[in-house]
Design a protein around this motif. Structure first.
Motif, PDB file in Angstrom:
ATOM      1  N   LYS A  39       0.851  -1.204   0.000  1.00  0.00           N
ATOM      2  CA  LYS A  39       0.000   0.000   0.000  1.00  0.00           C
ATOM      3  C   LYS A  39       0.883   1.250   0.000  1.00  0.00           C
ATOM      4  O   LYS A  39       1.834   1.329   0.781  1.00  0.00           O
ATOM      5  N   PRO A  40       0.533   2.268  -0.820  1.00  0.00           N
ATOM      6  CA  PRO A  40       1.223   3.546  -0.674  1.00  0.00           C
ATOM      7  C   PRO A  40       0.831   4.163   0.680  1.00  0.00           C
ATOM      8  O   PRO A  40      -0.290   3.945   1.145  1.00  0.00           O
ATOM      9  N   VAL A  41       1.730   4.894   1.311  1.00  0.00           N
ATOM     10  CA  VAL A  41       1.417   5.499   2.612  1.00  0.00           C
ATOM     11  C   VAL A  41       0.385   6.611   2.407  1.00  0.00           C
ATOM     12  O   VAL A  41       0.564   7.489   1.569  1.00  0.00           O
ATOM     13  N   GLU A  42      -0.695   6.523   3.177  1.00  0.00           N
ATOM     14  CA  GLU A  42      -1.846   7.411   2.964  1.00  0.00           C
ATOM     15  C   GLU A  42      -1.512   8.900   3.121  1.00  0.00           C
ATOM     16  O   GLU A  42      -0.853   9.307   4.073  1.00  0.00           O
ATOM     17  N   GLY A  43      -1.964   9.677   2.131  1.00  0.00           N
ATOM     18  CA  GLY A  43      -1.916  11.137   2.247  1.00  0.00           C
ATOM     19  C   GLY A  43      -0.554  11.783   2.070  1.00  0.00           C
ATOM     20  O   GLY A  43      -0.412  12.991   2.250  1.00  0.00           O
ATOM     21  N   MET A  44       0.490  11.007   1.706  1.00  0.00           N
ATOM     22  CA  MET A  44       1.809  11.616   1.508  1.00  0.00           C
ATOM     23  C   MET A  44       1.764  12.513   0.269  1.00  0.00           C
ATOM     24  O   MET A  44       1.191  12.137  -0.746  1.00  0.00           O
ATOM     25  N   LEU A  45       2.398  13.681   0.366  1.00  0.00           N
ATOM     26  CA  LEU A  45       2.347  14.640  -0.741  1.00  0.00           C
ATOM     27  C   LEU A  45       3.705  14.804  -1.416  1.00  0.00           C
ATOM     28  O   LEU A  45       4.737  14.837  -0.761  1.00  0.00           O
ATOM     29  N   SER A  46       3.670  14.910  -2.747  1.00  0.00           N
ATOM     30  CA  SER A  46       4.838  15.362  -3.514  1.00  0.00           C
ATOM     31  C   SER A  46       4.561  16.811  -3.877  1.00  0.00           C
ATOM     32  O   SER A  46       3.454  17.142  -4.289  1.00  0.00           O
ATOM     33  N   HIS A  47       5.571  17.662  -3.743  1.00  0.00           N
ATOM     34  CA  HIS A  47       5.342  19.097  -3.933  1.00  0.00           C
ATOM     35  C   HIS A  47       6.045  19.664  -5.149  1.00  0.00           C
ATOM     36  O   HIS A  47       7.117  19.210  -5.536  1.00  0.00           O
ATOM     37  N   GLN A  48       5.424  20.714  -5.681  1.00  0.00           N
ATOM     38  CA  GLN A  48       6.115  21.539  -6.672  1.00  0.00           C
ATOM     39  C   GLN A  48       7.200  22.307  -5.915  1.00  0.00           C
ATOM     40  O   GLN A  48       6.995  22.711  -4.775  1.00  0.00           O
ATOM     41  N   LEU A  49       8.376  22.462  -6.559  1.00  0.00           N
ATOM     42  CA  LEU A  49       9.459  23.235  -5.941  1.00  0.00           C
ATOM     43  C   LEU A  49       9.536  24.601  -6.614  1.00  0.00           C
ATOM     44  O   LEU A  49       9.490  24.694  -7.842  1.00  0.00           O
ATOM     45  N   GLU A  50       9.642  25.641  -5.781  1.00  0.00           N
ATOM     46  CA  GLU A  50       9.822  26.993  -6.330  1.00  0.00           C
ATOM     47  C   GLU A  50      11.040  27.597  -5.648  1.00  0.00           C
ATOM     48  O   GLU A  50      11.520  27.059  -4.653  1.00  0.00           O
ATOM     49  N   GLN A  51      11.528  28.719  -6.155  1.00  0.00           N
ATOM     50  CA  GLN A  51      12.689  29.338  -5.518  1.00  0.00           C
ATOM     51  C   GLN A  51      12.331  29.683  -4.067  1.00  0.00           C
ATOM     52  O   GLN A  51      11.297  30.303  -3.805  1.00  0.00           O
ATOM     53  N   ASN A  52      13.169  29.228  -3.128  1.00  0.00           N
ATOM     54  CA  ASN A  52      12.986  29.462  -1.687  1.00  0.00           C
ATOM     55  C   ASN A  52      11.731  28.811  -1.105  1.00  0.00           C
ATOM     56  O   ASN A  52      11.300  29.166  -0.016  1.00  0.00           O
ATOM     57  N   ARG A  53      11.137  27.874  -1.831  1.00  0.00           N
ATOM     58  CA  ARG A  53       9.932  27.234  -1.297  1.00  0.00           C
ATOM     59  C   ARG A  53       9.937  25.747  -1.624  1.00  0.00           C
ATOM     60  O   ARG A  53       9.858  25.356  -2.788  1.00  0.00           O
ATOM     61  N   ILE A  54       9.985  24.941  -0.566  1.00  0.00           N
ATOM     62  CA  ILE A  54      10.078  23.489  -0.760  1.00  0.00           C
ATOM     63  C   ILE A  54       8.698  22.850  -0.908  1.00  0.00           C
ATOM     64  O   ILE A  54       8.549  21.751  -1.416  1.00  0.00           O
ATOM     65  N   ASP A  55       7.664  23.580  -0.461  1.00  0.00           N
ATOM     66  CA  ASP A  55       6.296  23.029  -0.556  1.00  0.00           C
ATOM     67  C   ASP A  55       5.418  23.961  -1.383  1.00  0.00           C
ATOM     68  O   ASP A  55       4.539  24.632  -0.884  1.00  0.00           O
ATOM     69  N   GLY A  56       5.693  23.983  -2.705  1.00  0.00           N
ATOM     70  CA  GLY A  56       4.955  24.854  -3.621  1.00  0.00           C
ATOM     71  C   GLY A  56       3.473  24.506  -3.669  1.00  0.00           C
ATOM     72  O   GLY A  56       3.008  23.533  -3.078  1.00  0.00           O
ATOM     73  N   GLU A  57       2.745  25.317  -4.431  1.00  0.00           N
ATOM     74  CA  GLU A  57       1.282  25.250  -4.425  1.00  0.00           C
ATOM     75  C   GLU A  57       0.730  23.931  -4.972  1.00  0.00           C
ATOM     76  O   GLU A  57      -0.186  23.339  -4.429  1.00  0.00           O
ATOM     77  N   LYS A  58       1.307  23.439  -6.067  1.00  0.00           N
ATOM     78  CA  LYS A  58       0.771  22.223  -6.687  1.00  0.00           C
ATOM     79  C   LYS A  58       1.323  20.983  -5.994  1.00  0.00           C
ATOM     80  O   LYS A  58       2.524  20.896  -5.728  1.00  0.00           O
TER      81      LYS A  58
END
Length: 272
Positions: free
Chosen positions: A168-187
């Motif tokens: 099973k994939p671990v529930e609710g884990m997120l992959s994030h868009q990377l932006e300059q100075n931001r590790i957890d971008g909007e998408k």
């Protein structure tokens, strides 16, 4: 600034070379009897050392750790990097170890993760299933991140591959868009969402010149996280404002801003 700009690509590549080098060193160090905390500290000091060599003449370019070294063993999902005051963990033969770390040059972030079995050798049974499923899920996910596709295609594909291996994939884990100075971008791309998460979590389309950190976490169990007794040690600043009353709080906050900016940091580096 996007990767349409050559200099941005150069900074991403420099970050990537650093994290790959440090990761390789740590993988070799994952031997029976090794201390998890020592390895985390060593990883962080190598990240600082390597990033300090980049753009030496340009004092304006900020650089350093974008995600502190975390070494999560067996059933621990992620982000384990204990404080000096917390109990340590020792690696044992056959442990499944997830390494996770990141660096940035001028705010352009490269994060990397890898799974290794302590002692190597031939792996069979459910351990081998989880490893193979995670490998194939990440290969498929990387190929699906392209303009014209949308995020839930990855969500569904990862679930199907994991299912084929009885995992099973671990529930609710997120992959994030990377932006300059931001590790957890909007998408974001969600893994194995619950019904409630599926209703709340938006679909996003991938666009040209976007950058993503793809995170795949696969479990031989139910894929549900449970609270145990390890303390949270990795934090990052949010955009929320609050008037800090205590002098020590203001000092701490200002030190975090100067030393880490918007990047996640381990409070172990704030000894006092």
């Amino acid at each position: 600034p996007t990767i349409a700009d050559d200099l941005v690509v150069t900074k991403y590549k420099m970050s990537a070379e650093i994290v790959n080098k440090v990761l390789k060193n740590l993988v070799n160090e994952c031997q029976p009897g090794k201390s998890v905390r020592e390895l985390c500290i060593r990883g962080d000091s190598q990240l600082n050392e390597e990033t300090s060599k980049a753009f030496k003449k340009d004092k304006k370019v900020l650089k350093g750790i974008a995600f502190p070294t975390s070494i999560s063993v067996n059933n621990v999902i992620c982000h384990y990097s204990p404080l000096l005051s917390e109990p340590d963990m020792e690696l044992a033969e056959g442990d499944i170890v997830k390494l996770d770390l990141g660096a940035h040059i001028d705010g352009f972030i490269a994060v990397v993760a890898h799974t290794v079995v302590v002692g190597g050798g031939v792996i069979t049974g459910s351990k081998a299933d989880a490893l193979m499923a995670a490998h194939l899920c990440s290969e498929a996910a990387l190929r699906l991140v392209k303009p014209g596709n949308e995020t839930y295609e990855i969500t569904e594909t990862v679930s199907k591959i994991a299912e084929a291996f009885d995992c099973k994939p671990v529930e609710g884990m997120l992959s994030h868009q990377l932006e300059q100075n931001r590790i957890d971008g909007e998408k974001t791309i969600i893994q194995n969402p619950s019904e409630a998460q599926r209703k709340e979590h938006e679909k996003f389309d991938f666009s040209v010149h976007e950058v993503y950190a793809i995170d795949v976490l696969i479990s031989t169990g139910e894929g549900l996280g449970r609270e145990k007794d390890a303390k949270i040690t990795i934090y990052k600043k949010t955009d929320d404002s609050y008037m800090l009353k205590m002098k020590t709080s203001r000092e701490f906050y200002s030190k975090v801003g100067k030393q880490f900016g918007t990047m996640p940091f381990n409070i172990r580096n704030m000894e006092e």
